[in-house]
Design an enzyme around this catalytic site. Structure first.
Site, mmCIF file in Angstrom:
data_model
loop_
_atom_site.group_PDB
_atom_site.id
_atom_site.type_symbol
_atom_site.label_atom_id
_atom_site.label_comp_id
_atom_site.label_asym_id
_atom_site.label_seq_id
_atom_site.Cartn_x
_atom_site.Cartn_y
_atom_site.Cartn_z
ATOM 1 N N ILE A 13 51.843 41.720 72.053
ATOM 2 C CA ILE A 13 52.088 42.902 71.220
ATOM 3 C C ILE A 13 53.462 42.762 70.569
ATOM 4 C CG2 ILE A 13 52.359 45.409 71.192
ATOM 5 C CD1 ILE A 13 50.587 45.497 73.696
ATOM 6 N N HIS A 14 53.501 42.967 69.267
ATOM 7 C CA HIS A 14 54.741 42.866 68.509
ATOM 8 C C HIS A 14 54.617 43.832 67.340
ATOM 9 C CE1 HIS A 14 52.352 40.406 65.740
ATOM 10 N NE2 HIS A 14 51.844 39.892 66.849
ATOM 11 N N GLY A 15 55.623 43.891 66.508
ATOM 12 C CA GLY A 15 55.638 44.862 65.418
ATOM 13 C C GLY A 15 54.427 44.789 64.512
ATOM 14 N N ALA A 18 51.371 46.157 66.336
ATOM 15 C CA ALA A 18 51.427 47.604 66.521
ATOM 16 C C ALA A 18 51.305 48.362 65.201
ATOM 17 C CB ALA A 18 52.726 47.989 67.237
#
Length: 158
Positions: A13-15, A18
């Protein structure tokens, strides 16, 4: 309901995940299937914080993934894993996954570049091709707005 999308990305999960992927595929639950992260409380907390808001995030081992998916089967589930091998194992367990996005497998010793964010060694390549044995759509896109590439067909050509 159930799984709406599985994504392969070594960053989990990263920017981008998300902000872009969860907007395009609005899920109620994100299930990160990663043995290393599930055994590390700090990593689990950081992953859960990355999707804060109305989305629940569970971080589970591969062994516990099927049970977690079944417990959340009345909800829209977005799966995340570091490698295609995780999805091969889930599909072998009978988990229904309609679509898998191959997103980020990055440069490392022994890997060859196939796309901007896809670097594969033979094991990774074989595992992606193996996904084609199951009733699942497997594609590559960096972001949801990109055109889908049938990565299995492309890898078989090479």
């Amino acid at each position: 309901m159930g799984v709406i999308l599985g994504r392969i990305d070594e960053r989990l999960i990263h920017g981008q995940m998300a902000l872009a992927w969860l907007r395009q595929y609005p899920a109620e639950v994100v299930i990160v299937v990663d043995d290393q992260s599930a055994k590390d409380p700090l990593q689990t907390m950081l992953l859960q914080m990355a999707v804060s808001g109305t989305v629940i995030c569970e971080v589970v081992t591969v062994a516990d993934a099927k049970a977690a998916i079944e417990l959340n089967s009345s909800k829209k589930i977005f799966l995340c894993a570091r490698t295609p091998e995780v999805y091969v194992r889930l599909l072998e367990m009978g988990v229904k996954i309609p679509q898998i996005n191959v997103g980020g497998l990055y440069s490392a010793v022994g890997r060859t570049q196939y796309y901007k964010t896809i670097f594969l060694d033979e094991k990774l390549k074989e595992d992606i091709i193996k996904l084609g044995q199951y009733p699942v759509k497997v594609e590559h896109r960096m972001v949801p707005q990109d055109a889908e590439t049938d990565i299995i067909a492309e890898l078989k050509k090479q």
